[in-house]
Design a protein around this motif. Structure first.
Motif, mmCIF file in Angstrom:
data_model
loop_
_atom_site.group_PDB
_atom_site.id
_atom_site.type_symbol
_atom_site.label_atom_id
_atom_site.label_comp_id
_atom_site.label_asym_id
_atom_site.label_seq_id
_atom_site.Cartn_x
_atom_site.Cartn_y
_atom_site.Cartn_z
ATOM 1 N N LYS A 37 22.433 21.583 -1.383
ATOM 2 C CA LYS A 37 23.884 21.512 -0.809
ATOM 3 C C LYS A 37 25.027 21.814 -2.046
ATOM 4 O O LYS A 37 24.528 21.928 -3.141
ATOM 5 C CB LYS A 37 24.154 19.855 -0.521
ATOM 6 C CG LYS A 37 23.724 19.469 0.902
ATOM 7 C CD LYS A 37 23.792 18.162 1.312
ATOM 8 C CE LYS A 37 23.254 17.665 2.240
ATOM 9 N NZ LYS A 37 23.643 16.195 2.909
ATOM 10 N N ALA A 40 18.089 11.590 -6.679
ATOM 11 C CA ALA A 40 19.449 11.125 -6.596
ATOM 12 C C ALA A 40 20.137 12.342 -7.340
ATOM 13 O O ALA A 40 21.534 12.181 -7.513
ATOM 14 C CB ALA A 40 19.795 9.842 -6.972
ATOM 15 N N TRP A 89 17.209 18.803 -0.786
ATOM 16 C CA TRP A 89 16.880 18.076 0.439
ATOM 17 C C TRP A 89 15.455 18.561 1.042
ATOM 18 O O TRP A 89 15.539 20.093 1.043
ATOM 19 C CB TRP A 89 17.984 18.142 1.539
ATOM 20 C CG TRP A 89 19.341 17.228 1.267
ATOM 21 C CD1 TRP A 89 20.109 17.803 0.156
ATOM 22 C CD2 TRP A 89 19.683 16.092 1.766
ATOM 23 N NE1 TRP A 89 21.018 16.691 0.067
ATOM 24 C CE2 TRP A 89 20.677 15.659 0.737
ATOM 25 C CE3 TRP A 89 19.097 15.095 2.326
ATOM 26 C CZ2 TRP A 89 21.472 14.508 1.093
ATOM 27 C CZ3 TRP A 89 19.739 14.029 2.848
ATOM 28 C CH2 TRP A 89 21.133 13.742 1.975
ATOM 29 N N THR A 120 22.889 18.398 -4.883
ATOM 30 C CA THR A 120 21.614 17.610 -4.222
ATOM 31 C C THR A 120 20.624 18.473 -3.537
ATOM 32 O O THR A 120 20.820 19.468 -2.834
ATOM 33 C CB THR A 120 22.009 16.337 -3.155
ATOM 34 O OG1 THR A 120 22.734 17.038 -2.249
ATOM 35 C CG2 THR A 120 23.127 15.709 -4.044
ATOM 36 N N ASP A 125 27.031 20.061 -3.538
ATOM 37 C CA ASP A 125 27.185 19.052 -4.446
ATOM 38 C C ASP A 125 25.874 18.945 -5.094
ATOM 39 O O ASP A 125 25.842 18.136 -6.132
ATOM 40 C CB ASP A 125 27.428 17.702 -3.702
ATOM 41 C CG ASP A 125 26.261 17.239 -2.675
ATOM 42 O OD1 ASP A 125 25.115 18.039 -2.800
ATOM 43 O OD2 ASP A 125 26.280 16.198 -2.251
ATOM 44 N N THR A 171 22.086 15.441 -8.872
ATOM 45 C CA THR A 171 22.978 16.433 -8.236
ATOM 46 C C THR A 171 23.145 17.688 -9.230
ATOM 47 O O THR A 171 24.219 18.318 -9.261
ATOM 48 C CB THR A 171 24.530 15.860 -8.296
ATOM 49 O OG1 THR A 171 24.844 15.317 -9.594
ATOM 50 C CG2 THR A 171 24.550 14.562 -7.486
ATOM 51 N N GLN A 189 16.963 13.476 1.261
ATOM 52 C CA GLN A 189 17.241 13.894 -0.081
ATOM 53 C C GLN A 189 16.081 13.549 -1.065
ATOM 54 O O GLN A 189 15.356 12.440 -1.197
ATOM 55 C CB GLN A 189 18.529 13.032 -0.466
ATOM 56 C CG GLN A 189 19.086 13.596 -1.960
ATOM 57 C CD GLN A 189 20.308 12.844 -2.477
ATOM 58 O OE1 GLN A 189 20.844 12.183 -1.427
ATOM 59 N NE2 GLN A 189 20.580 13.000 -3.491
#
Length: 294
Positions: free
Chosen positions: A260, A292, A266, A264, A262, A294, A289
């Motif tokens: 994404k 955690a 997935w 992250t 941001d 980023t 996800q």
């Protein structure tokens, strides 16, 4: 096909894993469990691994290949195996390349033309026939291609106008054309002009639109489409409702992943061997996800 390649910021290339047929380019067929530098050059740009062979571009726009060559997938005009990199022709205007599973390559030149070579099962080369080619063959005459992704005997590509095109095998509707017909030349997926990236692999496809939405289609038997079910779809279906997807990648056997905006990560689909990176061997039919970070 169990090997990996990576390019460092200094332009060196590193390889590891299975070396069958010379796929690692190290001059042998050995297996390595840690990265080994491929030669001493610092001009590598983008590598792409196939099924026991590899293709890569350099910063000077040249195109190189090595490994197995039973269907002419090295593009050198023959079917000889090479265990170290060999240049494909003498041109310096290659922009990017993608290796499709089952021994074929699709490549883009800086002039916007699209080229293919190697095995041509189900018309995966897009050359309007089923002929195998051992050197690059132009797909049509258009100069408006912008990106390409080789899959499992099928291909997806984007044009500069934002349209999406597919061709080749279509047994699970992975071409997104709302049918299961095989095509040996490019066919447009719908009429939208808002596609920005496409990824193809084992009977399923994904794409991102300019609005950041994620779309998937094709085989969904283990939830690899991320749609919350195990159904198969022959036209694009939106994955959730989010608008912050930025990068996508299909795994060979029923695993898909995306990043994404941001930062992250997935994953979803087949998780039996821990391939999803989620700390378990569970399969998931919607994005989960990974950690955690980023």
């Amino acid at each position: 096909y169990c090997f990996s390649m990576a390019v460092k910021t200094d332009g060196t290339m590193w390889v590891w894993g299975q070396g069958n047929d010379g796929a690692l380019g190290l001059g042998n067929s050995n297996q390595y469990s840690s990265p080994k530098q491929l030669g001493a050059l610092t001009t590598w740009k983008a590598p792409f691994g196939g099924n026991h062979w590899a293709t890569a571009t350099k910063t000077d726009g040249t195109l190189w290949s090595w490994g197995g060559n039973q269907f002419g997938q090295l593009g050198n005009g023959n079917r000889t195996y090479y265990s170290s990199p060999r240049q494909i022709g003498a041109l310096t205007n290659w922009l990017s390349v993608s290796c499709g599973y089952q021994h074929f390559n699709i490549a883009l030149k800086t002039d916007g033309t699209l080229w293919a070579w190697g095995g041509n099962l189900f018309g995966a080369l897009g050359t309007s026939n089923l002929t195998y080619y051992s050197s690059p063959k132009q797909i049509g005459s258009l100069t408006t291609w912008s990106s390409v992704a080789g899959g499992y005997t099928y291909t997806g590509a984007l044009k500069t106008d934002g349209t999406l095109w597919t061709w080749g095998r279509n047994n699970y509707g992975q071409l997104g054309l709302n049918n299961s017909t095989y095509y040996s030349s490019p066919k447009q997926v719908g009429s939208l002009t808002t596609w920005v990236s496409v990824s193809c692999m084992a009977y399923s496809s994904m794409a991102i639109k300019t609005d950041g939405t994620l779309w998937a289609w094709g085989q969904g038997n283990v939830g690899q489409l991320g749609l919350g079910n195990t159904l198969t779809y022959s036209s694009p279906k939106q994955v959730g409702a989010l608008t912050n997807w930025s990068k996508i990648s299909n795994g060979l056997f029923w695993t898909n992943g995306a990043i994404k905006t941001d930062g992250t990560l997935w994953m979803w689909g087949y998780g039996l061997y821990g391939t999803l990176g989620l700390g378990n061997t569970t399969s998931y039919s919607s994005p989960k996800q990974v950690g955690a970070l980023t």
